[in-house]
Design a protein around this motif. Structure first.
Motif, PDB file in Angstrom:
ATOM      1  N   ALA A 161       0.814  -1.221   0.000  1.00 59.75           N
ATOM      2  CA  ALA A 161       0.000   0.000   0.000  1.00 59.75           C
ATOM      3  C   ALA A 161       0.842   1.263   0.000  1.00 59.75           C
ATOM      4  CB  ALA A 161      -0.933   0.006   1.211  1.00 59.75           C
ATOM      5  N   THR A 162       1.995   1.215   0.675  1.00 60.02           N
ATOM      6  CA  THR A 162       2.728   2.466   0.913  1.00 60.02           C
ATOM      7  C   THR A 162       4.023   2.590   0.115  1.00 60.02           C
ATOM      8  OG1 THR A 162       3.792   1.429   2.809  1.00 60.02           O
ATOM      9  CG2 THR A 162       1.795   2.696   3.240  1.00 60.02           C
ATOM     10  N   GLY A 163       4.500   1.498  -0.488  1.00 59.25           N
ATOM     11  CA  GLY A 163       5.765   1.558  -1.222  1.00 59.25           C
ATOM     12  C   GLY A 163       6.929   1.817  -0.283  1.00 59.25           C
ATOM     13  N   LEU A 164       8.031   2.333  -0.826  1.00 58.30           N
ATOM     14  CA  LEU A 164       9.203   2.675  -0.019  1.00 58.30           C
ATOM     15  C   LEU A 164       9.164   4.162   0.309  1.00 58.30           C
ATOM     16  CD1 LEU A 164      12.066   0.808  -1.955  1.00 58.30           C
ATOM     17  CD2 LEU A 164      11.111   0.173   0.281  1.00 58.30           C
ATOM     18  N   SER A 165       9.595   4.512   1.522  1.00 60.07           N
ATOM     19  CA  SER A 165       9.636   5.924   1.912  1.00 60.07           C
ATOM     20  C   SER A 165      10.771   6.631   1.167  1.00 60.07           C
ATOM     21  CB  SER A 165       9.854   6.049   3.417  1.00 60.07           C
ATOM     22  OG  SER A 165      11.172   5.648   3.735  1.00 60.07           O
ATOM     23  N   ASP A 166      10.699   7.964   1.135  1.00 59.77           N
ATOM     24  CA  ASP A 166      11.707   8.748   0.412  1.00 59.77           C
ATOM     25  C   ASP A 166      13.124   8.517   0.937  1.00 59.77           C
ATOM     26  OD1 ASP A 166       9.702   9.711  -1.140  1.00 59.77           O
ATOM     27  OD2 ASP A 166       9.784  11.786  -0.414  1.00 59.77           O
ATOM     28  N   ASP A 167      13.265   8.028   2.165  1.00 59.84           N
ATOM     29  CA  ASP A 167      14.593   7.720   2.714  1.00 59.84           C
ATOM     30  C   ASP A 167      15.382   6.803   1.784  1.00 59.84           C
ATOM     31  OD1 ASP A 167      13.644   9.032   4.892  1.00 59.84           O
ATOM     32  OD2 ASP A 167      13.328   7.236   6.122  1.00 59.84           O
TER      33      ASP A 167
ATOM     34  N   PRO B 162       8.662   2.419 -15.572  1.00 56.06           N
ATOM     35  CA  PRO B 162       7.725   3.426 -16.083  1.00 56.06           C
ATOM     36  C   PRO B 162       6.402   2.787 -16.478  1.00 56.06           C
ATOM     37  CG  PRO B 162       9.841   3.509 -17.250  1.00 56.06           C
ATOM     38  CD  PRO B 162       9.811   2.235 -16.472  1.00 56.06           C
ATOM     39  N   HIS B 163       5.291   3.413 -16.079  1.00 59.26           N
ATOM     40  CA  HIS B 163       3.989   2.943 -16.537  1.00 59.26           C
ATOM     41  C   HIS B 163       3.088   4.146 -16.766  1.00 59.26           C
ATOM     42  CE1 HIS B 163       2.020   3.694 -12.667  1.00 59.26           C
ATOM     43  NE2 HIS B 163       3.046   3.134 -12.083  1.00 59.26           N
ATOM     44  N   HIS B 164       2.027   3.922 -17.525  1.00 62.39           N
ATOM     45  CA  HIS B 164       1.097   5.003 -17.825  1.00 62.39           C
ATOM     46  C   HIS B 164       0.413   5.468 -16.546  1.00 62.39           C
ATOM     47  CE1 HIS B 164       0.976   4.597 -22.327  1.00 62.39           C
ATOM     48  NE2 HIS B 164       1.628   3.496 -21.984  1.00 62.39           N
ATOM     49  N   LYS B 165       0.048   6.741 -16.540  1.00 65.85           N
ATOM     50  CA  LYS B 165      -0.612   7.334 -15.368  1.00 65.85           C
ATOM     51  C   LYS B 165      -2.060   6.839 -15.231  1.00 65.85           C
ATOM     52  CE  LYS B 165       2.741   9.846 -13.703  1.00 65.85           C
ATOM     53  NZ  LYS B 165       3.706   8.862 -14.265  1.00 65.85           N
ATOM     54  N   THR B 166      -2.497   6.036 -16.202  1.00 63.39           N
ATOM     55  CA  THR B 166      -3.848   5.469 -16.161  1.00 63.39           C
ATOM     56  C   THR B 166      -4.032   4.488 -15.013  1.00 63.39           C
ATOM     57  OG1 THR B 166      -2.966   4.016 -17.863  1.00 63.39           O
ATOM     58  CG2 THR B 166      -4.506   5.721 -18.571  1.00 63.39           C
ATOM     59  N   ILE B 167      -2.919   4.010 -14.434  1.00 60.92           N
ATOM     60  CA  ILE B 167      -3.040   3.224 -13.194  1.00 60.92           C
ATOM     61  C   ILE B 167      -2.228   3.912 -12.117  1.00 60.92           C
ATOM     62  CG2 ILE B 167      -3.478   0.990 -14.323  1.00 60.92           C
ATOM     63  CD1 ILE B 167      -0.528   0.257 -13.544  1.00 60.92           C
ATOM     64  N   ASP B 168      -2.643   3.694 -10.887  1.00 57.01           N
ATOM     65  CA  ASP B 168      -2.022   4.291  -9.721  1.00 57.01           C
ATOM     66  C   ASP B 168      -0.608   3.754  -9.521  1.00 57.01           C
ATOM     67  OD1 ASP B 168      -2.331   5.899  -7.399  1.00 57.01           O
ATOM     68  OD2 ASP B 168      -2.506   4.062  -6.218  1.00 57.01           O
ATOM     69  N   SER B 169      -0.477   2.433  -9.615  1.00 60.91           N
ATOM     70  CA  SER B 169       0.822   1.778  -9.453  1.00 60.91           C
ATOM     71  C   SER B 169       0.670   0.362  -9.979  1.00 60.91           C
ATOM     72  CB  SER B 169       1.234   1.732  -7.977  1.00 60.91           C
ATOM     73  OG  SER B 169       0.359   0.864  -7.272  1.00 60.91           O
ATOM     74  N   LEU B 170       1.807  -0.293 -10.180  1.00 60.97           N
ATOM     75  CA  LEU B 170       1.777  -1.718 -10.520  1.00 60.97           C
ATOM     76  C   LEU B 170       1.513  -2.521  -9.256  1.00 60.97           C
ATOM     77  CD1 LEU B 170       4.945  -1.821 -12.773  1.00 60.97           C
ATOM     78  CD2 LEU B 170       2.593  -2.158 -13.559  1.00 60.97           C
ATOM     79  N   ASN B 171       0.885  -3.680  -9.410  1.00 59.23           N
ATOM     80  CA  ASN B 171       0.778  -4.646  -8.317  1.00 59.23           C
ATOM     81  C   ASN B 171       2.193  -5.025  -7.857  1.00 59.23           C
ATOM     82  OD1 ASN B 171       1.022  -7.652  -7.734  1.00 59.23           O
ATOM     83  ND2 ASN B 171      -1.185  -7.439  -7.543  1.00 59.23           N
ATOM     84  N   LEU B 172       2.407  -5.180  -6.556  1.00 52.67           N
ATOM     85  CA  LEU B 172       3.755  -5.462  -6.023  1.00 52.67           C
ATOM     86  C   LEU B 172       4.385  -6.704  -6.653  1.00 52.67           C
ATOM     87  CD1 LEU B 172       6.154  -5.162  -4.034  1.00 52.67           C
ATOM     88  CD2 LEU B 172       4.780  -6.398  -2.346  1.00 52.67           C
ATOM     89  N   THR B 173       3.619  -7.779  -6.767  1.00 46.12           N
ATOM     90  CA  THR B 173       4.217  -9.014  -7.310  1.00 46.12           C
ATOM     91  C   THR B 173       4.605  -8.834  -8.778  1.00 46.12           C
ATOM     92  OG1 THR B 173       2.081  -9.961  -7.975  1.00 46.12           O
ATOM     93  CG2 THR B 173       2.877 -10.502  -5.775  1.00 46.12           C
ATOM     94  N   ILE B 174       3.844  -8.016  -9.506  1.00 45.76           N
ATOM     95  CA  ILE B 174       4.157  -7.771 -10.923  1.00 45.76           C
ATOM     96  C   ILE B 174       5.433  -6.938 -11.034  1.00 45.76           C
ATOM     97  CG2 ILE B 174       3.341  -6.728 -13.079  1.00 45.76           C
ATOM     98  CD1 ILE B 174       1.775  -9.251 -12.257  1.00 45.76           C
TER      99      ILE B 174
END
Lengths: 243, 243
Positions: A200-206, A217-229
């Motif tokens: 849900a949160t990805g990696l922090s800016d640290d 890189p992915h299109h802005k049409t999705i929020d993010s890729l699924n983690l396993t993908i």
């Protein structure tokens, strides 16, 4: 080992493999961890020479037919074999390349990532934080038993991981990544760590301060890729680039 | 549309989005399909200007607070928003590149593949066989609403798909694939179809006769890659190769 088997909890010192395939992987790759094998009366005993019965017989592993326990332990109706295993210690190799998961939360995702790692020859997994239980039967099942070929270590924090694992190239995968995956250069004579954040949160800016941060890189049409993908694509690409 | 909402079944002419994010995607990309939006009393109404309430108000969409329905319809405890949508027709574009899924069986996998497709700019999905229901709420949820940006068509068999979709380069992904993914050449001026089989059985040998069969090489330490991982790697690679 003589005890009453119960629905899995994290604090148990034993766990389960649900299904014939992961149970066979357990028997073949961690025979010393097997406590016993449970078989449902629906299991086809005459299926083949590779049946659970003959393999367990060869290795002096107890097989118990016990339908009552199946109803109690197994979450799936089409599961006819359960392995009971004693949890074991594992330690990653600091001279090898690693996948690092920071606070992963979904058990199925962790198992799928383990299956992908083993498939592409990265056999060492560091897990940051103690929320994830790699012996959870959901991890074992999603890994299809690949976890029995894996080396893994838990660390309290990423600093501890870096301090204990010496010289290596670190690649945190982030939406703010400095370079794109297709342009990353991988040094062939140095082990690498590819690092992924929570679902849900990805990696922090640290993590921008460690090594070379990478963006898929992915299109802005999705929020993010699924983690396993994201992890699957990265593991595939790094296994090719490091050859 | 006035009816009593029930737990989803395939033969309904309506379906559900579970969760605020996929519901927002529904409202923004298929507003004409929205019947109404259900909100739990646990939903934070004051969260932001982008709240479901203000967006629905702008678009004249009915919002109903109804905790009883949540208990009945939602499989997850942490779901505070449900969209009710009328199923719609969709048609793939024969001049575009496609992903083709042959008899997919796991709803979560289909949704994850859709999310990956949209992320990498392949917006057309052909599904062979009628076992899979793309409007199943599990597909919608795993796609994170990306399904509302997708064009999709069902076909009885692969022959029908080929006959209706004209000149294109076909790449079935198979363990017996003739070429490895890293060495595949993709023609830049011709649409492609990347084809994947069922989770358990893969593609039958018949598919060796279509186009160029492709293998994603992996160590024999695993039986196969997870379908969503294989599709994710292939979609990423083809989106790069066709640029």
């Amino acid at each position: 080992m003589d005890f009453k088997l119960k629905s899995y909890k994290k604090d148990f010192d034993y766990s389960y493999t649900f299904g014939a395939f992961p149970t066979m992987e357990l028997i073949n790759f961690k025979p010393e961890a097997v406590v016993k094998v449970l078989v449902s009366s629906n299991y086809d005993k005459k299926s083949s020479e590779d049946s659970i019965y003959s393999v367990c017989n060869d290795k002096n592993i107890e097989v118990e037919e016990n339908d009552k326990l199946f109803n109690k332990l197994s979450p799936k109706e089409n599961c006819y074999v359960i392995g009971v295993l004693k949890k074991f210690n594992s330690q990653i190799d600091k001279n090898k390349s690693h996948v690092v998961l920071v606070n992963p939360s979904n058990m199925g995702n962790i198992g799928t990532i383990i299956r992908t790692m083993i498939g592409f020859g990265i056999n060492d997994l560091a897990v940051i934080g103690h929320g994830a239980d790699l012996f959870n039967p959901k991890v074992i099942r999603a890994s299809m038993g690949a976890i029995f070929k894996l080396k893994f270590t838990h660390y309290d924090c990423f600093e501890d991981y870096i301090n204990e694992n010496g010289q290596r190239s670190v690649y945190p995968f982030m939406l703010k990544g400095a370079v794109t995956l297709d342009s990353v250069k991988v040094e062939k004579d140095k082990p690498f760590s590819i690092v992924f954040g929570n679902e849900a949160t990805g990696l922090s800016d640290d993590f921008l301060n460690y090594g070379t941060s990478v963006l898929i890189p992915h299109h802005k049409t999705i929020d993010s890729l699924n983690l396993t993908i994201a992890a699957g694509i990265a593991i595939y690409e790094f296994s090719l680039k490091s050859k």
